[in-house]
Design an enzyme around this catalytic site. Sequence first.
Site, short mmCIF file in Angstrom:
data_model
loop_
_atom_site.label_atom_id
_atom_site.label_comp_id
_atom_site.label_asym_id
_atom_site.label_seq_id
_atom_site.Cartn_x
_atom_site.Cartn_y
_atom_site.Cartn_z
N HIS A 85 2.81 35.29 20.71
CA HIS A 85 4.20 35.74 21.19
C HIS A 85 4.46 34.91 22.55
O HIS A 85 3.54 34.52 23.15
CB HIS A 85 4.05 37.21 21.71
CG HIS A 85 5.09 37.83 21.89
ND1 HIS A 85 5.85 37.83 23.41
CD2 HIS A 85 5.98 38.68 21.03
CE1 HIS A 85 6.89 38.63 22.94
NE2 HIS A 85 7.14 39.31 22.00
N ASP B 89 -4.30 39.30 23.93
CA ASP B 89 -2.75 40.05 23.69
C ASP B 89 -2.98 41.08 22.78
O ASP B 89 -3.00 40.74 21.62
CB ASP B 89 -1.80 39.16 23.54
CG ASP B 89 -0.43 39.93 23.29
OD1 ASP B 89 -0.39 41.33 23.45
OD2 ASP B 89 0.43 39.18 22.97
N GLN C 107 0.14 44.23 19.86
CA GLN C 107 0.41 44.63 18.70
C GLN C 107 -0.68 45.16 17.70
O GLN C 107 -0.51 45.70 16.81
CB GLN C 107 0.90 43.30 17.82
CG GLN C 107 1.77 43.35 16.65
CD GLN C 107 3.14 44.00 17.11
OE1 GLN C 107 3.46 45.13 16.81
NE2 GLN C 107 4.03 43.56 17.89
N LYS D 25 4.97 50.40 22.18
CA LYS D 25 4.65 50.15 20.98
C LYS D 25 3.53 51.03 20.42
O LYS D 25 3.41 51.05 19.24
CB LYS D 25 4.15 48.40 20.92
CG LYS D 25 5.14 47.63 21.06
CD LYS D 25 4.40 46.22 20.72
CE LYS D 25 5.35 45.18 21.38
NZ LYS D 25 6.71 44.69 21.02
N CYS E 225 10.10 36.03 19.17
CA CYS E 225 9.64 35.67 20.20
C CYS E 225 8.33 34.92 19.81
O CYS E 225 7.51 34.83 20.73
CB CYS E 225 8.98 36.87 21.12
SG CYS E 225 10.48 37.63 21.98
C1 LIG Z 1 2.09 40.22 20.19
C2 LIG Z 1 3.01 40.72 21.33
N1 LIG Z 1 2.54 40.23 22.54
C3 LIG Z 1 3.35 40.74 23.65
C4 LIG Z 1 4.55 41.43 23.52
C5 LIG Z 1 5.32 42.01 24.58
O1 LIG Z 1 5.08 43.13 24.80
P1 LIG Z 1 5.99 43.99 25.98
O2 LIG Z 1 7.30 44.31 25.27
O3 LIG Z 1 5.10 45.04 26.38
O4 LIG Z 1 6.36 43.18 27.12
C6 LIG Z 1 4.99 41.84 22.26
C7 LIG Z 1 5.99 42.47 21.81
O5 LIG Z 1 6.73 42.28 20.79
C8 LIG Z 1 4.03 41.50 20.99
O6 LIG Z 1 4.29 41.66 19.81
#
Ligand SMILES: Cc1ncc(COP(=O)(O)O)c(C=O)c1O
Length: 414
Positions: free
Chosen positions: A129, A207, A210, A233, A372
């Site tokens: 992402h 990260d 998800q 989420k 993204c």
């Molecule tokens: C894999 C991943 N990382 C990071 C993020 C960013 O998260 P946040 O919305 O809490 O900034 C997302 C959001 O779509 C995501 O899917």
Amino acid sequence: MAVTTPPALDAHRLRADFPVFDELVNGKPVAFLDSAASAQKPRQVLDAMRDFYEHSYANVHRGVYRLAERATAGYETARRKVAGFVNAPSERELIFTRSATESLNLVAYAWGLDNLGPGDVVLVTELEHHSSFVPWQYVAHRTGAAFRAIPIDDHGELDLDALATVEGEGTVKVVACNLVSNTLGTVNPALKLGAWAHERGAIMVVDAAQAAPHRPLDVQALDCDFLALSSHKLCGPSGSGALWGRRELLEAMSPFNLGGEMIRSVAIEKTTWNELPYKFEAGTPAIAEAVGFGAAVDYLSEVGLEVIERHEHELLEYALGRLGELPWVETYGPVPERRAGIVSFNVEGVHPHDVAQVLDWEGVAVRAGHHCTQPLMTKLGVAATTRASFYLYTIPEEIDRLVEGLHKVKKSLG
Ligand SMILES: Cc1ncc(COP(=O)(O)O)c(C=O)c1O
């Protein structure tokens, strides 16, 4: 050893907890297939936040009066819950942030700027992402470190053979990877990558934005150094996220944001930093949101993360089967055993935004775009995809409605 299968989840029953499912869109109940973007909120979370505002609201860590003590207790209890949710060895290692994005920026800036330089390599993946890609790309550029991405293979899985090439390019200092891809649903080998990183003296940044909503998480078993997640989420409010970090790393790091709360003492000559976790929590935090985050963690834990994971897996298999009946739909990503409840697809000859628009007329909410993950789109050779994603409240009937909607897309635009 006996293998125990978690009991089935009763999604129809759980849906009663979510007021949004009483809503009608174009006269139809909404088939919400966009939980990977943000999840819906159960009454338990909404009630916890309302109750906090009505009975315990004040700023935290400052007042000696009872309301302020209650607010601080609520906020710190939430920290304990989120720390427990990821099995952090200590709640002091759990920092509240605004989002997973802010958590990842915190590490890139506060660790990266002081620890990277020419000759070093920062390694991300092609299916990151942007939140786990762009901060590292930027900080690598600022410090003179090289920035590389592990490519994916034709099945949407990381090609770990590429690691051998990366090694020759300098001292690998950081490996940053998502545990579950938000576009393909790929479950990435973070444990293996972390071991590889540690053998080279690099840090492993996971990260889990998800992954956290959908499967049990354990930072100790994962043996990573940092892990980012977000509240919105996993059925909690937006505006709240968390970063878990190894204590010795957090303690050695410079602060990220500066101001109130994060200091121990301030003088014209010198300012010193507060202890963990407050060193990284400058200013008034999102207090009620943290309380909501804690309530969301309670809610998911009560349902059971293994149970949620299994439910989503069943939905995924069902969805892939149903979409497989449509020869004019191309799906992306690995085999079901290697992925979470996310399906990206394209309808032959129709732009994903048009697909999503027609589906919306049918009351089916999906996401269309690059999600993204532009480097991944480039790799797949597409500008965008349509994405359906599932959660604990998703029912197979909603996948049937998706398929019916796609027939309408084909008929009207294909
Ligand atoms: C894999 C991943 N990382 C990071 C993020 C960013 O998260 P946040 O919305 O809490 O900034 C997302 C959001 O779509 C995501 O899917």
